[in-house]
Write a protein that holds these residues in place. Structure first.
Motif, mmCIF file in Angstrom:
data_model
loop_
_atom_site.group_PDB
_atom_site.id
_atom_site.type_symbol
_atom_site.label_atom_id
_atom_site.label_comp_id
_atom_site.label_asym_id
_atom_site.label_seq_id
_atom_site.Cartn_x
_atom_site.Cartn_y
_atom_site.Cartn_z
ATOM 1 N N ARG A 148 0.785 -1.306 -0.052
ATOM 2 C CA ARG A 148 -0.017 -0.088 0.101
ATOM 3 C C ARG A 148 0.763 1.284 -0.227
ATOM 4 N NH1 ARG A 148 -4.458 -0.384 4.684
ATOM 5 N NH2 ARG A 148 -4.911 1.820 3.465
ATOM 6 N N GLU A 151 2.050 1.974 -3.398
ATOM 7 C CA GLU A 151 1.081 2.709 -4.440
ATOM 8 C C GLU A 151 0.508 4.127 -4.133
ATOM 9 O OE1 GLU A 151 -2.152 -0.389 -4.232
ATOM 10 O OE2 GLU A 151 -1.013 -1.955 -5.326
ATOM 11 N N GLN A 152 0.346 4.067 -2.568
ATOM 12 C CA GLN A 152 -0.274 5.393 -2.155
ATOM 13 C C GLN A 152 0.435 6.272 -1.521
ATOM 14 O OE1 GLN A 152 -4.656 4.716 -0.722
ATOM 15 N NE2 GLN A 152 -4.229 2.577 -1.404
#
Length: 679
Positions: A148, A151-152
């Motif tokens: 995560r 990705e973010q």
């Protein structure tokens, strides 16, 4: 930072652009040569390619770094953001082998060396470390958080319980929400009610659509809370006027109204003024303000006060006032002269000699005028006046005051900057009105008109306006006169003067036959020796009738257009009446005659009643209706017209061989009327 390399545009890469997939075949400076899958080649600038809305790099091996939503991060609680930052430090060590706070030159800690361990091993080591520190964590959790984060960024490490958006209606039944919104929409043009009435109507609508009791209704407190959420910004339980105004707002985005030269676009409208005036008969009343506003300079080109009931001829003559300079009045300060202002008086004087003694207010020559659908502005008189003056008429959409926002806003400015400082101020509505307004000294209508004219010249035209700014100096707000001086130097000035004939053209018109006894209009007979008695006009479309113009505020004369020119015809019963009268005065006299049992179509009897009405008005009328009619007649008679518009038609020369001019006979002596005058 997230994992992955920065994306790079290289020769051979495939990109999505302009709705198709292209391959980069060459790079030359800031230009990119592309070839689509269909073989079509093109060259585009790199900046244009990267800024395209549908641009996308199709190489799956190049990871695009995540851009963290900094604005959303700032809205998080401090402890939630700190927890995410601690996770970030741990994950950086898992990915790189070194913690962010490690001293420079220090090597990886045992178990985190990328050269001696895999990512899976380091995930497990970090899970053991966190569990030993009192934060039970599994290796699977560390792997999920690492993905995560890749990705973010930091936003992917935030506790998701704090990032979920809340539904404003909560868990309310969708059918209930739909019914409440439908009832709120129905109240837009209805009288304001309470939430209790809304609750009863919603219950009735749900029972009728879904059956009694099928859709549950929450308790009163919960229902009111739900209505408060759904009615936000609607003003559903406030003033009905505000609710209707909010409903009439244009759907965004919209283009604001603007103009780049004086007169390019003007707006006109009428509204009751928030000031009580004393009419001639002593009866107080609110006048009606009709105003023309220039969009480019925000200049009030003309503003006229009338007793309630503005006529089309008032609006037509108001247009004529915009074309002539504002004259200096007795008692006005010399500082209000145009020659003492920032306006280019010397240069304009060479073009228009009328500006020599003018006040400091620009002369606006309208090109396009925006009107609403009031019957005054859509009347034949007004539209014909605009056509005569070469003005294009642009009707606003019905029920959309935002199509002419400047004149609407100007009314509010006059109320706050002028009206509230005048004796007799009534406030914007009855809730703001004092209880003894009519007991204080009030201005007369002509006096208030003079005050308004002076305030426009001395105050409004010199007041900085927030909507008038130089794009090269946006911090400075210009006044209306400053804006006109800057714009007229670029656009130029072409004066448009009105002759006496032009004034007659602006008056309302009737088409009538000229009989042997004259012309009949509303049971009044007009005659003159110069009229073409018994002849037919050359206007075939009117069946031989002649074009007759009249002033609704002075029905003592009418004006007939003939091939030889204008002919003025007087009312045959004019010697019986003591003063000029208006059309509404004549109608009131006919009603009074009918109430006395007299025939209201008998010209002589109505003339007697009319003379009695005007004679008694000065000594105190018997009722308020009569007082208002008489006061409106006097006020309208004294309206201020430009000097170029004053009617002074020459008396027709007697025909050769004709005897001396006929003697005007005296009116009949009325014993009763004369006795009442002496009494």
């Amino acid at each position: 930072m997230g994992a992955g390399k920065l994306p790079v545009l290289r020769v051979g890469e495939w990109v999505r652009f302009d709705g198709d997939e292209h391959q980069v075949v060459a790079l030359a400076g800031t230009s990119v040569r592309l070839r689509s899958r269909g073989g079509v080649a093109q060259v585009v600038l790199l900046a244009f390619l990267l800024a395209a809305a549908d641009f996308e790099l199709l190489d799956e091996q190049q990871a695009v770094p995540a851009v963290e939503p900094l604005g959303l991060l700032e809205t998080l609680p401090h402890e939630v953001l700190e927890r995410a930052r601690r996770w970030e430090r741990h994950l950086v060590e898992v990915v790189t082998g070194r913690a962010p706070e490690a001293p420079e030159g220090a090597g990886p800690r045992p178990g985190y060396d990328p050269a001696a361990s895999t990512l899976k091993d380091r995930d497990a080591a970090k899970a053991v470390e966190l569990s030993a520190a009192g934060q039970p964590t599994s290796a699977r959790t560390v792997t999920r958080m690492r993905l995560r984060y890749a990705e973010q960024g930091l936003w992917g490490l935030v506790d998701q319980r704090y990032t979920r958006g809340s539904d404003p209606v909560g868990r309310a039944d969708e059918r209930l929400v739909t019914a409440i919104r439908a009832e709120l929409d129905a109240q837009t043009h209805a009288s304001t009610g309470t939430r209790g009435r809304l609750m009863r109507r919603v219950r009735t609508a749900l029972d009728a659509e879904h059956g009694p009791g099928v859709v549950p209704i929450p308790g009163r407190s919960a229902f009111y809370e739900l209505v408060g959420v759904l009615a936000g910004g609607r003003h559903s339980f406030g003033a009905a006027t505000t609710r209707r105004s909010l409903a009439n707002r244009p759907v965004a985005p919209f283009t604001p109204t603007f103009a780049t030269r004086p007169g390019e676009l003007v707006q006109i409208d009428s509204t009751p003024l928030d000031v009580m005036v004393l009419l001639d008969s002593g009866v107080p009343g609110r006048p009606e303000l009709t105003m023309v506003v220039d969009v480019a300079t925000r200049t009030i080109a003309a503003a006229v006060l009338r007793p309630a009931g503005t006529k089309a001829v008032d609006a037509a003559l108001l247009l004529a006032r915009t074309l002539v300079p504002e004259p200096m009045r007795p008692g006005w300060s010399a500082a209000l002269r145009m020659s003492a202002s920032w306006l280019p008086h010397t240069r304009l004087l060479d073009i228009d000699a009328r500006l020599e003694t003018a006040a400091a207010k620009p002369v606006i020559v309208p090109e396009t005028i925006v009107i609403d659908h009031g019957r005054v502005f859509v009347s034949e008189v007004f539209t014909r006046a605009c056509d005569r003056l070469g003005i294009s008429v642009q009707p606003a959409r019905k029920g959309t005051p935002t199509d002419k926002p400047l004149v609407e806003r100007q009314f509010s400015s006059i109320a706050s900057l002028f009206c509230q400082h005048v004796a007799g101020y009534t406030g914007g509505n009855v809730t703001r009105r004092g209880d003894r307004i009519t007991d204080e000294p009030l201005w007369s209508l002509p006096e208030l008109q003079d005050l308004l004219d002076e305030w426009i010249v001395a105050g409004w035209q010199h007041r900085p306006h927030d909507g008038l700014r130089d794009p090269h100096a946006p911090r400075r707000a210009f006044s209306q006169n400053d804006a006109y001086a800057a714009m007229v130097a670029v656009s130029g000035y072409l004066p448009l003067t009105l002759s006496r004939t032009d004034y007659l053209e602006l008056l309302p018109v009737h088409w009538r036959h000229v009989n042997e006894y004259g012309i009949t209009i509303d049971h009044r007979t007009y005659d003159d020796d110069a009229l073409p008695h018994g002849e037919r006009s050359t206007v075939a479309e009117q069946g031989g009738r002649w074009e007759v113009h009249y002033d609704p505020y002075d029905l003592s004369h009418v004006y007939v257009r003939t091939p030889a020119g204008w002919i003025t015809a007087a009312w045959t019963h004019l010697p019986m009446v003591s003063a000029p009268f208006a059309d509404f005065t004549w109608r009131h006299a006919r009603r009074m005659a009918a109430a006395r049992g007299l025939p209201d179509d008998n010209e002589t009897e109505v003339a007697r009643v009319l003379d009695e009405l005007l004679t008694r008005a000065g000594n105190g009328p018997p009722n308020k209706a009569t007082a208002r009619v008489a006061a409106r007649t006097r006020a309208a008679r004294r309206r201020v017209l430009p000097e170029a518009q004053v009617i002074d038609l020459p008396t027709p020369a007697p025909a050769p061989g004709a005897g001396p001019a006929p003697v005007e006979p005296f009116g009949l002596f009325d014993v009763d009327a004369e006795a009442e005058r002496w009494l």
